[in-house]
Design an enzyme around this catalytic site. Structure first.
Site, PDB file in Angstrom:
ATOM      1  NE  ARG A 122      55.004  -1.706  47.249  1.00  0.00           N
ATOM      2  CZ  ARG A 122      54.344  -2.254  46.221  1.00  0.00           C
ATOM      3  NH1 ARG A 122      54.406  -3.541  46.009  1.00  0.00           N
ATOM      4  NH2 ARG A 122      53.645  -1.485  45.399  1.00  0.00           N
TER       5      ARG A 122
ATOM      6  CG  HIS B  22      55.432   2.970  40.322  1.00  0.00           C
ATOM      7  ND1 HIS B  22      56.416   3.583  39.579  1.00  0.00           N
ATOM      8  CD2 HIS B  22      55.654   3.317  41.611  1.00  0.00           C
ATOM      9  CE1 HIS B  22      57.195   4.274  40.406  1.00  0.00           C
ATOM     10  NE2 HIS B  22      56.754   4.141  41.641  1.00  0.00           N
TER      11      HIS B  22
ATOM     12  CG  ASP C  12      51.797   0.979  46.446  1.00  0.00           C
ATOM     13  OD1 ASP C  12      50.990   1.483  45.631  1.00  0.00           O
ATOM     14  OD2 ASP C  12      53.021   1.192  46.398  1.00  0.00           O
ATOM     15  CG  ASN C  13      51.275   4.673  46.864  1.00  0.00           C
ATOM     16  OD1 ASN C  13      52.315   4.048  47.070  1.00  0.00           O
ATOM     17  ND2 ASN C  13      50.991   5.166  45.662  1.00  0.00           N
TER      18      ASN C  13
ATOM     19  CE  LYS D  58      54.439   7.098  44.930  1.00  0.00           C
ATOM     20  NZ  LYS D  58      55.054   6.326  43.817  1.00  0.00           N
TER      21      LYS D  58
ATOM     22  CB  CYS E 248      56.590   1.866  47.020  1.00  0.00           C
ATOM     23  SG  CYS E 248      55.790   2.565  45.575  1.00  0.00           S
TER      24      CYS E 248
ATOM     25  CB  SER F 214      59.879   1.906  42.085  1.00  0.00           C
ATOM     26  OG  SER F 214      59.229   2.003  43.327  1.00  0.00           O
TER      27      SER F 214
ATOM     28  CG  ASP G  37      53.601   0.462  42.783  1.00  0.00           C
ATOM     29  OD1 ASP G  37      53.270   1.424  43.503  1.00  0.00           O
ATOM     30  OD2 ASP G  37      54.778   0.155  42.552  1.00  0.00           O
ATOM     31  CG  ASP G  38      52.274   4.619  42.498  1.00  0.00           C
ATOM     32  OD1 ASP G  38      52.454   4.171  43.644  1.00  0.00           O
ATOM     33  OD2 ASP G  38      53.125   5.306  41.894  1.00  0.00           O
TER      34      ASP G  38
ATOM     35  CE  LYS H 270      57.479  -0.837  44.201  1.00  0.00           C
ATOM     36  NZ  LYS H 270      56.885   0.428  43.713  1.00  0.00           N
TER      37      LYS H 270
ATOM     38  CG  HIS I 243      60.098  -0.841  47.054  1.00  0.00           C
ATOM     39  ND1 HIS I 243      59.385   0.172  46.457  1.00  0.00           N
ATOM     40  CD2 HIS I 243      61.361  -0.377  47.176  1.00  0.00           C
ATOM     41  CE1 HIS I 243      60.177   1.204  46.244  1.00  0.00           C
ATOM     42  NE2 HIS I 243      61.379   0.895  46.670  1.00  0.00           N
TER      43      HIS I 243
HETATM   44 MG    MG Z   1      53.211   2.803  45.134  1.00  0.00          MG
END
Ligand code: MG
Length: 472
Positions: A83, A222, A274-275, A295, A79, A157, A39-40, A132, A134
């Site tokens: 996803r 994240h 995810d980003n 992001k 996010c 998150s 994540d991130d 996660k 989301h």
């Molecule tokens: Mg993310």
């Protein structure tokens, strides 16, 4: 834009298995799939993609023994949207899931959509998600209602809790969910990465004799970032480096487990994110490497992510793919490899099997990839070219934050701008004036996308968009 129907496989599983080239006894059954989704984590946050100040030997091993994509994208750099695309094979605005939903959301993934897990369950797989989710936190939207046999993790998150650095009053206690039950609130986040990894290993061990799909969706890096005691203080990069090394350790434990169980050649292991990095968090954020911004933007620093995959005997070691591809492609690609039926509803992803498996001369199956922010079409990529349409984007305003507190963003704007990513991956030099024909071609592709997927900038709704699920 046409729906992706060309790769639909309508033959029974037994016949589909016969179609799979056989390289060893272990590869006769449909491949297991382990999908690690950080994540991130930015484009520059993995060793083989240039990370500094810590090391990721296990993630790097995926590339050394498999494939690395240099131009791999998520559909939107946030996010929930990202996803939704990964798990449905469709652009997020097509399935009605954009932004980042929180505890107030009454919507989530529609029961009409077919997730990657639901598709694989129909192909006979055991399925699990650790981490996660989301895609909606209310019961109708939980992973156990959308194809996953087992779930342990956060519904949204990890900063959506009463200790948010800027908006502590906005959030109720953060639930940690097992199955469909909240087993803890405001959990000790230093334990999440290790526990997700342990559960992934245990699931693999328990399902060694049948095809399995494990979606290891790490909550880290994240913000707020945490590492367990064994990893804290290990790296010159500081806590962020410690966090990434702990994620890398979970990949190592999975690879060790596959080897120990004799499952190396029957398992496809994928690592991506995810980003891009949440740049305002400074030393607690990652790096986009040479890519522009991070992001929350449609520049490559937001939507470009590292992608690595390993499948010994099927993916040639050390393969590097420079063709563009996107997370939406994983569902149809894995579906074909698994001999599982693809979704009935139209999706946007295409089979990138030839790229993934290193076929010489394989090219992207997409004439164009579209980058929306919410329902706003901001950019389109076709081959080497990326055309931005006029839009505003967030960018750091002065120094970034530190120690878990963010710095300030300001809004900047970009007009119609064409970048040649083959020579200018950092999107620095607008060459629209030199290539009016290319601009015209990409604008025409965008116009087709708007009819189907809509565009808030032109107030088009799109004929192909669907509704999310809504709680009564
Ligand atoms: Mg993310």
């Amino acid at each position: 834009m046409r729906a992706n129907r060309s790769v639909r496989l309508a033959v029974p599983l037994s016949m589909a298995a016969l179609l799979l080239p056989s390289v060893s006894g272990a590869a006769e059954r449909p491949p297991n799939v382990v999908l690690v989704f950080a994540d991130d984590l930015g484009y520059g946050d993995v060793g083989v993609f240039g990370a500094q100040g810590y090391s990721t030997p296990h993630i790097d091993r995926l590339a050394a023994e498999g494939v690395r994509f240099t131009d791999f994208y998520v559909a939107q750099a946030v996010c929930t949207a990202s996803r939704a695309a990964l798990l449905t094979g469709a652009y997020p605005q097509r399935v009605g899931l954009t932004g980042a939903v929180d505890h107030r959301a009454r919507h989530g993934i529609s029961a009409e959509e077919t997730t990657l897990a639901e598709m694989l369950k129909k192909g006979g797989y055991a399925t699990a998600i650790y981490g996660k989710w989301h895609l909606g936190h209310l019961p109708p939207f939980l992973p156990t209602r959308h194809g996953f046999d087992d779930y342990y993790g956060l519904p949204y998150s990890n900063d959506m809790w009463p200790f948010h650095p800027e908006r502590p009053g906005d959030y109720p206690p953060l639930p940690l969910i097992e199955g469909e039950e909240t087993v803890e609130t405001n959990p000790d986040q230093s334990q999440l990465t290790g526990e997700y990894g342990r559960r992934a290993v245990a699931f693999i061990e328990a399902h060694r004799d049948e095809p399995f799909f494990v979606y290891l969706a790490h909550s880290m890096p994240h913000v707020p970032i945490f590492a367990s005691e064994a990893f804290r203080g290990r790296t010159p990069r500081g806590l962020f480096g410690d966090v990434i090394e702990e994620i890398d350790d979970t990949v190592g434990r999975i690879l060790d487990t596959l080897e120990r169980l004799g499952l190396d050649e029957s398992t496809l292991v994928i690592f991506t994110s995810d980003n891009g990095p949440w740049l305002s968090y400074g030393d607690h954020a990652g790096s986009a490497g040479p890519l522009r911004e991070g992001k929350g933007t449609s520049f490559d620093g937001g939507v470009g992510v590292p992608f690595l995959a390993r499948w010994p005997g099927r993916i040639p070691a050390g393969t590097v793919v420079t063709e563009p591809a996107m997370t939406i492609d994983l569902l149809p690609t894995i579906g074909r490899l698994a001999g599982a039926p693809l979704p009935e509803l139209p999706i946007d992803g295409k089979d990138i099997g030839p790229l993934l498996l290193g076929d010489p001369g394989a090219v992207s199956p997409h004439e164009a990839l579209f980058f929306y922010w919410g329902r706003h079409l901001q950019a389109v990529r076709s081959g080497r070219w990326k055309l931005h349409f006029p839009h505003e984007y967030r960018s750091l305003d002065g120094p970034p934050g530190s120690g878990g507190m963010p710095g300030r963003y300001t809004q900047r704007s970009i007009g119609l701008a064409l970048f040649d990513l083959r020579v200018d991956r950092s999107e620095t030099t607008d060459v629209a004036a030199q290539h009016p024909d290319v601009v015209k071609r990409l604008e025409a592709l965008a116009e087709e996308a708007r009819k189907d997927l809509g565009d808030s900038a032109t107030e088009q709704k799109g004929t192909g968009v669907r509704e999310p699920g809504r709680a009564p």
